[in-house]
Design a protein around this motif. Structure first.
Motif, PDB file in Angstrom:
ATOM      1  N   GLN A  12     -23.738 -58.330  48.328  1.00 51.82           N
ATOM      2  CA  GLN A  12     -24.746 -58.671  47.367  1.00 51.82           C
ATOM      3  C   GLN A  12     -26.744 -58.248  47.017  1.00 51.82           C
ATOM      4  OE1 GLN A  12     -24.574 -63.042  46.752  1.00 51.82           O
ATOM      5  NE2 GLN A  12     -26.584 -63.131  45.943  1.00 51.82           N
ATOM      6  N   SER A  13     -26.227 -58.127  48.118  1.00 48.90           N
ATOM      7  CA  SER A  13     -27.800 -57.053  48.012  1.00 48.90           C
ATOM      8  C   SER A  13     -28.521 -55.959  47.832  1.00 48.90           C
ATOM      9  CB  SER A  13     -28.356 -57.452  49.724  1.00 48.90           C
ATOM     10  OG  SER A  13     -28.126 -56.111  50.346  1.00 48.90           O
ATOM     11  N   LEU A  14     -27.113 -55.230  47.773  1.00 49.29           N
ATOM     12  CA  LEU A  14     -27.038 -53.846  47.010  1.00 49.29           C
ATOM     13  C   LEU A  14     -26.316 -53.947  45.427  1.00 49.29           C
ATOM     14  CD1 LEU A  14     -25.861 -51.523  50.141  1.00 49.29           C
ATOM     15  CD2 LEU A  14     -28.095 -52.643  49.635  1.00 49.29           C
ATOM     16  N   ALA A  15     -25.683 -55.183  45.354  1.00 54.09           N
ATOM     17  CA  ALA A  15     -24.523 -55.289  44.136  1.00 54.09           C
ATOM     18  C   ALA A  15     -24.906 -54.154  42.690  1.00 54.09           C
ATOM     19  CB  ALA A  15     -24.976 -56.884  44.290  1.00 54.09           C
ATOM     20  N   TYR A  16     -26.582 -54.521  43.104  1.00 53.20           N
ATOM     21  CA  TYR A  16     -26.902 -54.263  41.715  1.00 53.20           C
ATOM     22  C   TYR A  16     -28.140 -52.142  41.948  1.00 53.20           C
ATOM     23  CZ  TYR A  16     -26.686 -58.188  39.252  1.00 53.20           C
ATOM     24  OH  TYR A  16     -25.225 -59.386  39.110  1.00 53.20           O
ATOM     25  N   LYS A  17     -27.897 -52.026  42.753  1.00 51.88           N
ATOM     26  CA  LYS A  17     -28.215 -50.775  43.677  1.00 51.88           C
ATOM     27  C   LYS A  17     -28.737 -49.711  42.451  1.00 51.88           C
ATOM     28  CE  LYS A  17     -29.522 -48.282  47.758  1.00 51.88           C
ATOM     29  NZ  LYS A  17     -29.220 -47.655  48.646  1.00 51.88           N
ATOM     30  N   GLN A  18     -27.105 -49.330  41.945  1.00 52.66           N
ATOM     31  CA  GLN A  18     -27.135 -48.178  41.552  1.00 52.66           C
ATOM     32  C   GLN A  18     -27.553 -47.697  39.551  1.00 52.66           C
ATOM     33  OE1 GLN A  18     -26.763 -46.342  43.876  1.00 52.66           O
ATOM     34  NE2 GLN A  18     -24.201 -45.499  44.105  1.00 52.66           N
ATOM     35  N   SER A  19     -27.189 -49.618  39.301  1.00 52.80           N
ATOM     36  CA  SER A  19     -27.580 -49.210  37.881  1.00 52.80           C
ATOM     37  C   SER A  19     -28.222 -49.006  37.978  1.00 52.80           C
ATOM     38  CB  SER A  19     -27.542 -50.448  36.957  1.00 52.80           C
ATOM     39  OG  SER A  19     -28.045 -51.955  38.025  1.00 52.80           O
ATOM     40  N   SER A  43     -31.251 -68.301  33.877  1.00 49.02           N
ATOM     41  CA  SER A  43     -30.516 -66.629  33.821  1.00 49.02           C
ATOM     42  C   SER A  43     -31.524 -66.229  36.107  1.00 49.02           C
ATOM     43  CB  SER A  43     -31.261 -65.473  33.753  1.00 49.02           C
ATOM     44  OG  SER A  43     -31.242 -65.641  32.297  1.00 49.02           O
ATOM     45  N   TYR A  44     -31.340 -67.909  36.885  1.00 48.89           N
ATOM     46  CA  TYR A  44     -31.966 -67.760  37.838  1.00 48.89           C
ATOM     47  C   TYR A  44     -31.650 -66.786  39.581  1.00 48.89           C
ATOM     48  CZ  TYR A  44     -33.725 -69.399  43.209  1.00 48.89           C
ATOM     49  OH  TYR A  44     -33.829 -69.196  44.232  1.00 48.89           O
ATOM     50  N   ASP A  45     -30.480 -66.951  39.007  1.00 47.41           N
ATOM     51  CA  ASP A  45     -29.410 -66.461  40.323  1.00 47.41           C
ATOM     52  C   ASP A  45     -28.982 -65.038  39.789  1.00 47.41           C
ATOM     53  OD1 ASP A  45     -28.725 -68.723  41.633  1.00 47.41           O
ATOM     54  OD2 ASP A  45     -27.566 -69.719  40.669  1.00 47.41           O
ATOM     55  N   SER A  46     -29.261 -64.888  38.293  1.00 45.99           N
ATOM     56  CA  SER A  46     -28.164 -63.326  38.217  1.00 45.99           C
ATOM     57  C   SER A  46     -29.741 -62.769  38.430  1.00 45.99           C
ATOM     58  CB  SER A  46     -28.148 -63.482  36.207  1.00 45.99           C
ATOM     59  OG  SER A  46     -28.440 -63.686  35.589  1.00 45.99           O
ATOM     60  N   SER A  47     -30.963 -63.092  38.179  1.00 45.39           N
ATOM     61  CA  SER A  47     -32.295 -62.455  37.998  1.00 45.39           C
ATOM     62  C   SER A  47     -32.762 -61.932  39.756  1.00 45.39           C
ATOM     63  CB  SER A  47     -33.534 -63.547  37.430  1.00 45.39           C
ATOM     64  OG  SER A  47     -33.293 -63.278  36.072  1.00 45.39           O
ATOM     65  N   LYS A  48     -32.351 -63.037  40.306  1.00 46.05           N
ATOM     66  CA  LYS A  48     -32.603 -62.524  41.970  1.00 46.05           C
ATOM     67  C   LYS A  48     -31.779 -60.844  42.379  1.00 46.05           C
ATOM     68  CE  LYS A  48     -31.434 -65.633  45.066  1.00 46.05           C
ATOM     69  NZ  LYS A  48     -31.091 -66.750  45.751  1.00 46.05           N
ATOM     70  N   SER A  72     -32.379 -62.092  48.016  1.00 43.26           N
ATOM     71  CA  SER A  72     -31.510 -61.524  49.510  1.00 43.26           C
ATOM     72  C   SER A  72     -31.625 -59.940  49.281  1.00 43.26           C
ATOM     73  CB  SER A  72     -30.262 -62.260  49.036  1.00 43.26           C
ATOM     74  OG  SER A  72     -29.655 -63.074  48.750  1.00 43.26           O
ATOM     75  N   ILE A  73     -32.731 -60.064  50.869  1.00 44.47           N
ATOM     76  CA  ILE A  73     -32.917 -58.234  50.911  1.00 44.47           C
ATOM     77  C   ILE A  73     -32.381 -58.234  52.494  1.00 44.47           C
ATOM     78  CG2 ILE A  73     -34.063 -56.216  50.791  1.00 44.47           C
ATOM     79  CD1 ILE A  73     -35.345 -57.175  48.193  1.00 44.47           C
ATOM     80  N   ASN A  74     -31.879 -57.330  52.961  1.00 43.95           N
ATOM     81  CA  ASN A  74     -31.453 -56.969  54.337  1.00 43.95           C
ATOM     82  C   ASN A  74     -33.033 -56.775  55.094  1.00 43.95           C
ATOM     83  OD1 ASN A  74     -28.563 -57.575  54.644  1.00 43.95           O
ATOM     84  ND2 ASN A  74     -27.708 -55.224  54.008  1.00 43.95           N
ATOM     85  N   ASP A  75     -33.649 -56.563  56.091  1.00 42.17           N
ATOM     86  CA  ASP A  75     -34.971 -56.282  56.472  1.00 42.17           C
ATOM     87  C   ASP A  75     -35.787 -56.782  55.294  1.00 42.17           C
ATOM     88  OD1 ASP A  75     -33.141 -55.558  59.065  1.00 42.17           O
ATOM     89  OD2 ASP A  75     -33.275 -53.903  58.268  1.00 42.17           O
ATOM     90  N   ILE A  99     -33.548 -58.148  40.555  1.00 42.44           N
ATOM     91  CA  ILE A  99     -34.201 -57.801  41.107  1.00 42.44           C
ATOM     92  C   ILE A  99     -34.460 -57.367  42.729  1.00 42.44           C
ATOM     93  CG2 ILE A  99     -36.988 -58.626  42.325  1.00 42.44           C
ATOM     94  CD1 ILE A  99     -36.885 -60.412  39.575  1.00 42.44           C
ATOM     95  N   ALA A 100     -33.512 -58.024  43.022  1.00 41.46           N
ATOM     96  CA  ALA A 100     -33.156 -57.299  44.566  1.00 41.46           C
ATOM     97  C   ALA A 100     -32.243 -55.996  44.461  1.00 41.46           C
ATOM     98  CB  ALA A 100     -32.276 -58.148  44.684  1.00 41.46           C
ATOM     99  N   GLY A 101     -31.586 -55.487  43.615  1.00 37.35           N
ATOM    100  CA  GLY A 101     -31.146 -54.418  43.107  1.00 37.35           C
ATOM    101  C   GLY A 101     -32.077 -53.595  42.977  1.00 37.35           C
ATOM    102  N   LEU A 102     -33.300 -53.465  41.982  1.00 38.87           N
ATOM    103  CA  LEU A 102     -34.254 -53.196  42.194  1.00 38.87           C
ATOM    104  C   LEU A 102     -35.112 -52.890  42.875  1.00 38.87           C
ATOM    105  CD1 LEU A 102     -36.771 -51.455  40.474  1.00 38.87           C
ATOM    106  CD2 LEU A 102     -37.500 -54.060  39.478  1.00 38.87           C
ATOM    107  N   VAL A 103     -35.268 -53.159  43.770  1.00 38.27           N
ATOM    108  CA  VAL A 103     -36.339 -53.268  45.032  1.00 38.27           C
ATOM    109  C   VAL A 103     -35.628 -52.451  46.062  1.00 38.27           C
ATOM    110  CG1 VAL A 103     -37.042 -54.454  47.461  1.00 38.27           C
ATOM    111  CG2 VAL A 103     -37.678 -55.028  45.516  1.00 38.27           C
TER     112      VAL A 103
END
Length: 511
Positions: free
Chosen positions: A94-101, A240-245, A281-284, A248-252
């Motif tokens: 989940q922490s990487l779910a939006y990373k690629q976009s 939009s709280y859950d989707s925003s999390k 929800s981000i590792n480390d 933003i985690a994907g951007l980080v």
């Protein structure tokens, strides 16, 4: 001279302050994050001045980065956040779910910027870079659209385009072989069709591999590039709280990986609220905060200098002598309990610029209303700011501060409303954990001892309450002593800035 003829402190909101560049005060956070090649986060509480810092960097890039280095400021006031949900790779954590976009849009910004740099400097654009730009123009439009235009219908069109899965080879006419006749595809079309989503995700992955390969080969011949993200909390609401999390985690995560992959030559910098970062929800996450972030923190001298910079801009513009210190602006050297005016004001802030600007602005407005009182015999004039008006301005400021905290935490911690109600019902500035438990129970909120303690820890971490340090008379609030950890105490006290809004009595009155 009547001080009300010239005194002002500017607007509370940086994004609405056209004069910000005239009196911006830099507390060093930009220098800190830019000089550390691994840093990509600027964290701060709501009202700490992130947007002001972002605007200052955007308007004065040569003060902080090299003359040839590039800066791309991206502010997300009008942005289609929902599209990211269609680009999710469900096989990843989940922490990487939006990373690629996010990787995709960052890499496209780099391709556009590097190509423009070569053209502006009269240099031949590397063939790989030119081919990459031609591909993007064929896929999306010419010129390649902005990020807010791209993350929308143009990006969704990729779900109907056939790209070779084995990799993109644009040499020898390879570009002409790509079919882009997918037609218009709507958000709802892709949302309802898993095959379109899968096709879209595969095409994005394929393009990322190609763009990464191009940038890896040319980046050493290009200037450093800084891509700055501000107002990424625009969609941060209870709907939009859950989707925003996740977005933003994907951007980080994307910013972290790109910073490491390109050794700081490509540097995303994310300006983000500290409270939002804490719930991602981000590792480390703790490691990222320590190693890759800069905290936008203010101390008494820096806040005083920030306010003086603003006041003296208006003073010099009106031909008035510059103010040397804030206390000298008031008609009394001391207030109640022999407190100097600036200290009195500072104790009612949470050490954030927005708080100090707000209370000073309300003092000035209170005096203007007093001077223009329609029932007074004549118009009053003031040589200095009136200390008495600080007391008059407090209730309005206190209401404002309470609302700021509700806006800050209402989405991710909705219990904040009940906690404020419980404290208000207790009616005293001081309370014990048993007091809070009792008032929560009266509000039909079940909370055992550990849950009550967790609530108090949250209140302390956000400087809403402080605790007494041992047997001393010294109260510790996080905003004034950032290194102070939480200690379970026999008694807690509500922050001075919230006392009026919560209609609390001083503890000695209760006793």
């Amino acid at each position: 001279m009547n001080i009300l003829d010239w005194v002002d402190v500017g607007k509370v909101s940086a994004e609405r302050d056209d004069l910000l560049s005239e009196y911006f005060f830099d507390n060093g956070v930009l220098k800190s994050v830019i000089e550390s090649p691994s840093s990509f986060l600027v964290l701060g509480r709501k009202g700490a001045g992130k947007t002001a810092v972002f605007k200052h960097l955007s308007d004065n890039k040569n003060k902080f980065i090299g003359e040839d280095d590039m800066l791309i400021p991206l502010s997300f006031e009008d942005y289609n956040w929902n599209v990211h949900a269609l680009l999710v790779d469900e096989n990843k954590a989940q922490s990487l779910a939006y990373k690629q976009s996010w990787r995709f849009v960052i890499l496209i910004e780099c391709i556009k910027a590097f190509r423009e740099w070569f053209i502006q400097h009269g240099k031949k654009v590397p063939e790989q870079l030119e081919n990459a730009n031609k591909l993007l123009e064929k896929l999306f439009d010419s010129p390649v659209p902005s990020i807010s235009q791209l993350v929308g219908r143009k990006l969704l069109s990729l779900s109907g385009i056939s790209l070779p899965k084995g990799g993109l080879d644009l040499e020898d006419g390879g570009l002409d072989s790509i079919n882009v006749s997918g037609g218009n595809v709507s958000f709802d079309d892709v949302k309802k069709d898993r095959s379109l989503q899968q096709h879209l995700s595969e095409n994005i992955e394929n393009l990322i591999r190609y763009l990464d390969a191009v940038l890896t080969n040319i980046v050493s011949d290009c200037p450093n590039i800084y891509i700055c993200f501000d107002r990424v909390d625009e969609a941060w609401d209870d709907v939009s709280y859950d989707s925003s999390k996740r977005v933003i985690a994907g951007l980080v995560s994307a910013s972290d990986s790109i910073t490491a992959q390109y050794n700081g030559l490509i540097r995303p910098i994310v300006f983000l609220r500290e409270d939002i970062f804490d719930v991602l929800s981000i590792n480390d996450a703790n490691k990222l905060r320590e190693d890759c972030g800069a905290l936008l923190h203010w101390a008494k001298p820096s806040l005083a200098n920030l306010m003086l910079r603003r006041i003296n801009y208006y003073a010099t513009s009106s031909g008035v002598d510059m103010v040397e210190d804030l206390d000298s602006m008031f008609d009394k050297k001391e207030m109640r309990q022999r407190t100097r005016p600036f200290n009195y004001l500072l104790k009612r802030t949470m050490m954030r610029p927005r708080d100090l600007i707000s209370i000073m602005g309300k003092i000035i407005q209170t005096m203007r209303e007093k001077a223009d009182d329609p029932f007074a015999d004549g118009k009053l004039t003031f040589e200095k700011l009136e200390a008495e008006s600080i007391y008059s301005a407090e209730p309005g400021y206190s209401d404002w501060l309470k609302q700021e905290i509700l806006d800050e935490w209402g989405v991710q911690k909705p219990v904040i409303v009940q906690l404020f109600n419980a404290i208000q019902n207790n009616a005293s500035t001081n309370f014990t954990s048993d007091d809070l438990a009792r008032e929560l129970e009266n509000l039909n909120i079940d909370a055992n001892k550990s849950e009550v303690l967790s609530h108090i820890r949250f209140l302390f971490d956000n400087s809403i309450v402080g605790f007494k340090l041992g047997e001393s008379k010294e109260w510790r609030f996080k905003c004034f002593y950032p290194a102070q950890g939480f200690l379970d105490s026999d008694e807690y006290r509500v922050h001075e800035g919230l006392v009026r809004a919560l209609n609390l009595r001083e503890n000695r009155d209760r006793d």
